[in-house]
Design a protein around this motif. Structure first.
Motif, PDB file in Angstrom:
ATOM      1  N   ASN A  44      18.417  11.328  -1.048  1.00 42.88           N
ATOM      2  CA  ASN A  44      18.751   9.943  -0.357  1.00 42.88           C
ATOM      3  C   ASN A  44      19.335   9.834   0.879  1.00 42.88           C
ATOM      4  OD1 ASN A  44      18.130   8.504  -2.501  1.00 42.88           O
ATOM      5  ND2 ASN A  44      19.366   8.486  -3.906  1.00 42.88           N
ATOM      6  N   ARG A  45      20.010  11.689   1.028  1.00 46.98           N
ATOM      7  CA  ARG A  45      20.777  12.068   2.487  1.00 46.98           C
ATOM      8  C   ARG A  45      21.807  10.537   3.058  1.00 46.98           C
ATOM      9  NH1 ARG A  45      16.537  12.746   6.391  1.00 46.98           N
ATOM     10  NH2 ARG A  45      15.518  11.149   5.223  1.00 46.98           N
ATOM     11  N   HIS A  46      22.144   9.491   1.496  1.00 49.32           N
ATOM     12  CA  HIS A  46      23.466   8.488   1.647  1.00 49.32           C
ATOM     13  C   HIS A  46      23.943   8.217   0.604  1.00 49.32           C
ATOM     14  CE1 HIS A  46      24.170   4.410   2.362  1.00 49.32           C
ATOM     15  NE2 HIS A  46      23.885   4.393   4.107  1.00 49.32           N
ATOM     16  N   PHE A  47      25.516   8.355   0.846  1.00 53.05           N
ATOM     17  CA  PHE A  47      26.486   8.244  -0.318  1.00 53.05           C
ATOM     18  C   PHE A  47      26.761   6.717  -1.565  1.00 53.05           C
ATOM     19  CE2 PHE A  47      28.652  11.389   1.853  1.00 53.05           C
ATOM     20  CZ  PHE A  47      29.452  12.674   1.120  1.00 53.05           C
ATOM     21  N   GLY A  48      26.079   5.962  -0.229  1.00 59.12           N
ATOM     22  CA  GLY A  48      25.549   4.733  -0.709  1.00 59.12           C
ATOM     23  C   GLY A  48      24.682   4.501  -1.792  1.00 59.12           C
TER      24      GLY A  48
ATOM     25  N   PHE B 249      32.618  26.194  -5.457  1.00 67.24           N
ATOM     26  CA  PHE B 249      31.620  26.837  -4.712  1.00 67.24           C
ATOM     27  C   PHE B 249      32.259  27.995  -3.700  1.00 67.24           C
ATOM     28  CE2 PHE B 249      27.730  24.731  -6.882  1.00 67.24           C
ATOM     29  CZ  PHE B 249      27.561  25.882  -7.683  1.00 67.24           C
ATOM     30  N   GLY B 250      33.460  27.414  -3.410  1.00 66.63           N
ATOM     31  CA  GLY B 250      34.175  27.874  -2.222  1.00 66.63           C
ATOM     32  C   GLY B 250      33.458  27.819  -0.707  1.00 66.63           C
ATOM     33  N   CYS B 251      32.477  26.682  -0.216  1.00 66.76           N
ATOM     34  CA  CYS B 251      31.668  26.673   0.889  1.00 66.76           C
ATOM     35  C   CYS B 251      31.301  25.096   1.009  1.00 66.76           C
ATOM     36  CB  CYS B 251      30.637  27.559   0.818  1.00 66.76           C
ATOM     37  SG  CYS B 251      29.446  26.649  -0.993  1.00 66.76           S
ATOM     38  N   GLN B 252      31.028  24.803   2.249  1.00 62.86           N
ATOM     39  CA  GLN B 252      30.966  22.906   2.456  1.00 62.86           C
ATOM     40  C   GLN B 252      29.288  23.427   1.875  1.00 62.86           C
ATOM     41  OE1 GLN B 252      31.362  22.441   6.540  1.00 62.86           O
ATOM     42  NE2 GLN B 252      30.881  20.010   6.143  1.00 62.86           N
ATOM     43  N   LEU B 253      28.713  22.101   1.624  1.00 63.11           N
ATOM     44  CA  LEU B 253      27.387  22.440   0.562  1.00 63.11           C
ATOM     45  C   LEU B 253      26.579  21.065   2.086  1.00 63.11           C
ATOM     46  CD1 LEU B 253      28.214  21.562  -3.126  1.00 63.11           C
ATOM     47  CD2 LEU B 253      27.331  24.276  -1.833  1.00 63.11           C
ATOM     48  N   VAL B 254      27.355  20.598   2.305  1.00 61.78           N
ATOM     49  CA  VAL B 254      27.041  19.136   3.378  1.00 61.78           C
ATOM     50  C   VAL B 254      27.523  19.322   4.296  1.00 61.78           C
ATOM     51  CG1 VAL B 254      26.645  16.747   3.175  1.00 61.78           C
ATOM     52  CG2 VAL B 254      26.335  18.323   1.372  1.00 61.78           C
ATOM     53  N   HIS B 255      26.963  18.851   6.108  1.00 62.29           N
ATOM     54  CA  HIS B 255      27.416  18.285   7.275  1.00 62.29           C
ATOM     55  C   HIS B 255      27.366  17.033   7.064  1.00 62.29           C
ATOM     56  CE1 HIS B 255      27.132  22.598   9.126  1.00 62.29           C
ATOM     57  NE2 HIS B 255      25.949  22.297   8.593  1.00 62.29           N
ATOM     58  N   ARG B 256      28.470  16.606   7.902  1.00 63.90           N
ATOM     59  CA  ARG B 256      29.381  14.810   6.945  1.00 63.90           C
ATOM     60  C   ARG B 256      28.844  15.274   8.663  1.00 63.90           C
ATOM     61  NH1 ARG B 256      31.306  17.416   3.870  1.00 63.90           N
ATOM     62  NH2 ARG B 256      31.884  16.730   1.619  1.00 63.90           N
ATOM     63  N   GLY B 257      28.223  13.601   9.424  1.00 70.51           N
ATOM     64  CA  GLY B 257      28.540  13.250  10.287  1.00 70.51           C
ATOM     65  C   GLY B 257      27.929  11.546  10.551  1.00 70.51           C
TER      66      GLY B 257
ATOM     67  N   ASP C  37      24.073  11.926  10.976  1.00 61.65           N
ATOM     68  CA  ASP C  37      23.629  13.440  10.368  1.00 61.65           C
ATOM     69  C   ASP C  37      23.891  13.089   9.271  1.00 61.65           C
ATOM     70  OD1 ASP C  37      22.095  15.585  10.876  1.00 61.65           O
ATOM     71  OD2 ASP C  37      23.668  16.495  11.895  1.00 61.65           O
ATOM     72  N   PHE C  38      22.615  13.568   8.218  1.00 61.63           N
ATOM     73  CA  PHE C  38      23.499  14.081   7.047  1.00 61.63           C
ATOM     74  C   PHE C  38      22.337  14.966   6.655  1.00 61.63           C
ATOM     75  CE2 PHE C  38      23.018  14.995   2.239  1.00 61.63           C
ATOM     76  CZ  PHE C  38      23.893  14.360   1.902  1.00 61.63           C
ATOM     77  N   ARG C  39      22.792  16.382   6.656  1.00 58.51           N
ATOM     78  CA  ARG C  39      22.067  17.495   6.445  1.00 58.51           C
ATOM     79  C   ARG C  39      22.873  18.439   5.322  1.00 58.51           C
ATOM     80  NH1 ARG C  39      22.759  21.067  10.508  1.00 58.51           N
ATOM     81  NH2 ARG C  39      24.154  20.672  11.745  1.00 58.51           N
ATOM     82  N   LEU C  40      22.091  19.495   4.713  1.00 52.53           N
ATOM     83  CA  LEU C  40      22.299  20.134   3.045  1.00 52.53           C
ATOM     84  C   LEU C  40      22.863  21.390   4.187  1.00 52.53           C
ATOM     85  CD1 LEU C  40      20.925  20.338   0.392  1.00 52.53           C
ATOM     86  CD2 LEU C  40      23.207  19.014   0.515  1.00 52.53           C
ATOM     87  N   THR C  41      24.275  22.344   4.056  1.00 53.99           N
ATOM     88  CA  THR C  41      24.071  23.783   4.918  1.00 53.99           C
ATOM     89  C   THR C  41      22.743  24.354   4.290  1.00 53.99           C
ATOM     90  OG1 THR C  41      26.660  24.563   3.593  1.00 53.99           O
ATOM     91  CG2 THR C  41      26.892  22.539   5.077  1.00 53.99           C
ATOM     92  N   ALA C  42      23.314  25.800   4.417  1.00 54.37           N
ATOM     93  CA  ALA C  42      22.441  26.920   4.053  1.00 54.37           C
ATOM     94  C   ALA C  42      22.618  26.867   3.039  1.00 54.37           C
ATOM     95  CB  ALA C  42      22.736  28.277   4.966  1.00 54.37           C
ATOM     96  N   GLU C  43      23.892  26.934   2.453  1.00 55.08           N
ATOM     97  CA  GLU C  43      24.399  27.220   1.049  1.00 55.08           C
ATOM     98  C   GLU C  43      24.351  26.234   0.773  1.00 55.08           C
ATOM     99  OE1 GLU C  43      27.481  29.514   3.711  1.00 55.08           O
ATOM    100  OE2 GLU C  43      26.457  27.966   3.652  1.00 55.08           O
ATOM    101  N   GLY C  44      24.268  24.819   0.928  1.00 56.79           N
ATOM    102  CA  GLY C  44      23.609  23.805  -0.376  1.00 56.79           C
ATOM    103  C   GLY C  44      22.141  23.345   0.085  1.00 56.79           C
ATOM    104  N   GLU C  45      21.694  24.433   0.670  1.00 53.63           N
ATOM    105  CA  GLU C  45      20.396  24.791   0.018  1.00 53.63           C
ATOM    106  C   GLU C  45      19.874  25.290  -0.561  1.00 53.63           C
ATOM    107  OE1 GLU C  45      17.382  23.061   1.545  1.00 53.63           O
ATOM    108  OE2 GLU C  45      17.784  22.143   3.199  1.00 53.63           O
ATOM    109  N   LYS C  46      20.446  26.430  -0.972  1.00 56.36           N
ATOM    110  CA  LYS C  46      20.379  27.289  -2.389  1.00 56.36           C
ATOM    111  C   LYS C  46      20.613  26.964  -2.952  1.00 56.36           C
ATOM    112  CE  LYS C  46      21.656  31.687   0.654  1.00 56.36           C
ATOM    113  NZ  LYS C  46      22.427  32.756   1.182  1.00 56.36           N
ATOM    114  N   VAL C  47      22.118  25.788  -3.077  1.00 59.63           N
ATOM    115  CA  VAL C  47      22.648  24.928  -4.688  1.00 59.63           C
ATOM    116  C   VAL C  47      21.729  23.837  -5.037  1.00 59.63           C
ATOM    117  CG1 VAL C  47      23.946  23.929  -5.082  1.00 59.63           C
ATOM    118  CG2 VAL C  47      25.193  25.624  -3.642  1.00 59.63           C
TER     119      VAL C  47
END
Length: 306
Positions: free
Chosen positions: A15-19, A43-51, A54-64
């Protein structure tokens, strides 16, 4: 790691959207944010870039996301295998298609699925590309067939088939033996899809390349309404030739000889790969087969698969 947390992350990535995620999961935005924060802490890392926009997964988030999709797919498969046929409740697959697909090989898809997956319930919606892509992004469809793909995390797309496009007109207003230039066509009444729709994007450049525009324009969001208008002589239109085979045979319409050919129309399938993976894969595979069977049954110059 709870199954609920994995489902939350997969749905949030789609959804790329919390609501929208909270609404789909019958939860609240703070609860969704809390689950995400707990996962990032674990996991000890950021999974989502929040803006702000702009909502997108980090590289770690893609793996998760990939791992979570696999785990949830395996769980779905396990649940299915543990259920007896008598106790299996019908699964629902929501399919959206533009009218040219719905009128050609989509009935074969539905018929084949009913035979191979008798417990599968299919909800078919016939709409224009713009609404189908919008609905896919909102989570209203599991699979769509349109001119444009839906873009997003958890979506996969492929070309399902290609339609040859021809200019067609009624013998009431065109001479089937004459070769028409772009300038000739620009002075004729034109029947097309509404402006700002994907099909219109294919038509406008055809004239803009020659720095001319159609003098008269009648628009409709239905391909078959357009065909009726062309038969009645309201104008000429670029139409997939495979859709008007009967009208061409009956002489209700004629292909227009043109000096500049119209580009083919590509039908793109987009499907949701985040949930119900085994079922969706089965539906996608049957759709591929049905499209190939249909294209093999008609003139190969009018419709083909890639």
């Amino acid at each position: 790691m709870r199954i609920l947390d994995m489902m939350t992350f997969v749905i949030l990535a789609r959804n790329r959207h919390f609501g929208r995620t909270a609404e789909e999961m019958n939860s609240t935005q703070p609860a969704i944010s809390s689950r995400l924060a707990a996962m990032e802490h674990e996991f000890g890392c950021q999974l989502v870039h929040r803006g702000m926009r702009d909502f997108r997964l980090t590289a770690e988030g893609e793996k998760v996301l990939q791992v979570f999709q696999t785990v949830l797919g395996n769980i779905d498969a396990l649940k299915t295998s543990l259920k007896s046929p008598a106790s299996t409740s019908p699964a629902v697959v929501r399919i959206g298609a533009i009218d040219s697909v719905a009128a050609t090989w989509m009935p074969d898809v539905i018929d084949s699925l009913h035979k191979t997956l008798p417990n599968l319930k299919i909800e078919l919606t016939v709409e224009g590309t713009k609404l189908l892509v919008h609905g896919m992004n909102k989570g209203e469809f599991d699979l769509i067939f349109a001119i444009d793909p839906a873009i997003g995390d958890g979506f996969r797309s492929f070309v399902s088939c290609v339609w040859q496009m021809i200019w067609a007109g009624s013998p009431k207003i065109i001479d089937p033996d004459r070769v028409y230039s772009v300038d000739d066509l620009s002075r004729m009444p034109l029947v097309t899809f509404p402006k700002d729709t994907p099909p219109y994007r294919q038509i406008a450049p055809y004239f803009q390349d020659e720095q001319v525009l159609a003098s008269k324009l009648t628009s409709s969001n239905s391909l078959f309404a357009m065909i009726s208008l062309v038969i009645d002589g309201f104008g000429v239109a670029p139409i997939p030739s495979v859709i008007i085979r009967r009208e061409l045979r009956m002489g209700l319409l004629h292909p227009i000889k043109v000096s500049k050919r119209f580009p083919p129309m590509t039908i793109i399938a987009t499907y949701q790969s985040s949930t119900h993976q085994d079922i969706i894969r089965g539906v996608v595979e049957q759709a591929r087969k049905s499209a190939a069977i249909f294209c093999a049954s008609v003139d190969p110059a009018t419709a083909w698969t890639v």
